[in-house]
Write an enzyme that holds these catalytic residues in place. Structure first.
Site, PDB file in Angstrom:
ATOM      1  N   LYS A   1     -11.033  13.386 -61.496  1.00 49.09           N
ATOM      2  CA  LYS A   1     -11.532  12.446 -62.507  1.00 49.09           C
ATOM      3  C   LYS A   1     -11.112  11.046 -62.101  1.00 49.09           C
ATOM      4  O   LYS A   1     -10.024  10.853 -61.560  1.00 49.09           O
ATOM      5  CB  LYS A   1     -10.964  12.796 -63.892  1.00 49.09           C
ATOM      6  CG  LYS A   1     -11.401  11.815 -64.991  1.00 49.09           C
ATOM      7  CD  LYS A   1     -11.140  12.340 -66.381  1.00 49.09           C
ATOM      8  CE  LYS A   1      -9.737  12.117 -66.887  1.00 49.09           C
ATOM      9  NZ  LYS A   1      -9.266  10.715 -66.892  1.00 49.09           N
TER      10      LYS A   1
ATOM     11  N   GLU B   1     -13.719   7.741 -74.109  1.00 47.75           N
ATOM     12  CA  GLU B   1     -12.451   7.559 -74.838  1.00 47.75           C
ATOM     13  C   GLU B   1     -12.542   6.357 -75.775  1.00 47.75           C
ATOM     14  O   GLU B   1     -12.952   5.261 -75.363  1.00 47.75           O
ATOM     15  CB  GLU B   1     -11.286   7.378 -73.847  1.00 47.75           C
ATOM     16  CG  GLU B   1      -9.957   7.149 -74.571  1.00 47.75           C
ATOM     17  CD  GLU B   1      -8.715   7.369 -73.729  1.00 47.75           C
ATOM     18  OE1 GLU B   1      -8.831   7.807 -72.567  1.00 47.75           O
ATOM     19  OE2 GLU B   1      -7.618   7.111 -74.253  1.00 47.75           O
TER      20      GLU B   1
HETATM   21  O1  KIV Z   1      -4.943  11.152 -68.416  1.00 51.60           O
HETATM   22  C1  KIV Z   1      -5.438  11.751 -69.374  1.00 51.60           C
HETATM   23  O2  KIV Z   1      -4.808  12.604 -70.015  1.00 51.60           O
HETATM   24  C2  KIV Z   1      -6.809  11.443 -69.734  1.00 51.60           C
HETATM   25  C3  KIV Z   1      -7.326  12.007 -71.023  1.00 51.60           C
HETATM   26  C4  KIV Z   1      -6.793  11.220 -72.148  1.00 51.60           C
HETATM   27  C5  KIV Z   1      -8.797  12.071 -71.038  1.00 51.60           C
HETATM   28  O3  KIV Z   1      -7.465  10.740 -69.038  1.00 51.60           O
END
Ligand code: KIV
Length: 290
Positions: free
Chosen positions: A138, A207
């Site tokens: 991600k 978010e």
């Molecule tokens: O780092 C994380 O936990 C996140 C979530 C809040 C989506 O990016």
């Protein structure tokens, strides 16, 4: 049928199983998530930073576990996610992979590990896949990250995008304000969502975004949206595990629902243990070797 197309049996396995109670002898894949959106099945994602906790969530059926760089403030004792390094992410992600059998494990590319260039993003995504064994990465950013997402996807790295409030930009944003309020900001969020989908992202975290805007994005995208502080209409919801389990000290954000109170449970256990030791009630005969 060429080598890359699934056999009819594989196809049935990926398209007819529900995410919950479905196939349990293999990991959840990006195709499972795509078909869940098509049939309207909503799913949950939790963060995890260690093998033990990840194993609990895996056994509970949570289909996607995120080794978030929220490890910075929720696990490693930093104030923000900014100081988290690639070495730390590889170590935490490898533990989560080792502790799980079924969940898709997604790991964050931390601040400074992908913003320089698509080549830098590729180098570090490959580390997370090869050294930690994650199934996807991600990264934060919409239009600004599209070129990196495109290169990763072309190279065979599944990418979850993260738009709206991007915590790695906390210093530029001056905190953690709700994003996408007002016409121009809402249009930018829609452009960001479409840019990351066009670049090949298999899902998009939204978010701290107004619920109405998150619904619009969810309706306009073909890939699943994963909401955190983005209302009830996203295709999936994610929470940070220390928040949802009541481990976090002090205030938690408005969007958090606490499903347990582990901080109180562990505190009580530690106090009871101390008292038993003080009074010699522990160890008792059954805990003693002769
Ligand atoms: O780092 C994380 O936990 C996140 C979530 C809040 C989506 O990016």
């Amino acid at each position: 049928m060429n080598a890359s197309s699934p056999s009819p049996a594989q196809n049935r396995a990926t398209t007819t199983a529900t995410l919950y109670g479905g196939v349990t002898n293999r990991r959840v894949t990006v195709r499972d998530l795509a078909t869940a959106k098509q049939r309207g099945e909503k799913w949950s994602m939790l963060t995890a930073y260690d093998a033990l906790t990840a194993g609990v969530f895996d056994e509970a059926g949570t289909p996607v576990l995120l080794v978030g760089d929220s490890a910075g403030n929720c696990h490693l004792g930093y104030e923000t996610t900014v100081p988290v390094t690639m070495d730390q992410m590889v170590m935490l992600a490898a533990a989560v992979v080792r502790g799980t059998k079924r969940a898709m494990v997604v790991a964050d590319l931390p601040f400074g590990s992908y913003q320089e260039s698509p080549a830098q993003a590729m180098h570090n995504a490959a580390r997370l896949m090869k050294d930690a064994g994650v199934g996807a990465v991600k990264l934060e950013g919409g239009e600004r990250s599209a070129r990196s997402i495109e290169l990763l996807v072309e190279a065979g790295v599944p990418v979850m995008a993260h738009i709206g409030l991007t915590p790695q930009s906390v210093h530029a944003l001056g905190g953690y304000p709700v994003q996408g309020r007002g016409d121009e900001a809402a249009h930018q969020l829609l452009r960001d969502a479409k840019a990351v989908q066009q670049a090949g992202a298999f899902a998009v975290v939204l978010e701290a975004v107004p619920a109405e805007l998150a619904r619009q994005v969810t309706e306009q995208l073909t890939v699943p949206t994963v909401g955190i502080g983005a209302g009830a209409d996203c295709d999936a919801q994610v929470l940070v595990w220390t928040d949802f389990a009541g481990m976090t000290a002090g205030r938690v954000p408005k969007f958090v629902k606490q499903y347990a109170n582990l901080r109180a449970v562990l505190g009580d256990a530690a106090r009871a243990f101390a008292e038993d030791v003080r009074t010699s009630a522990f160890p008792a005969a059954e805990h003693t070797f002769h």
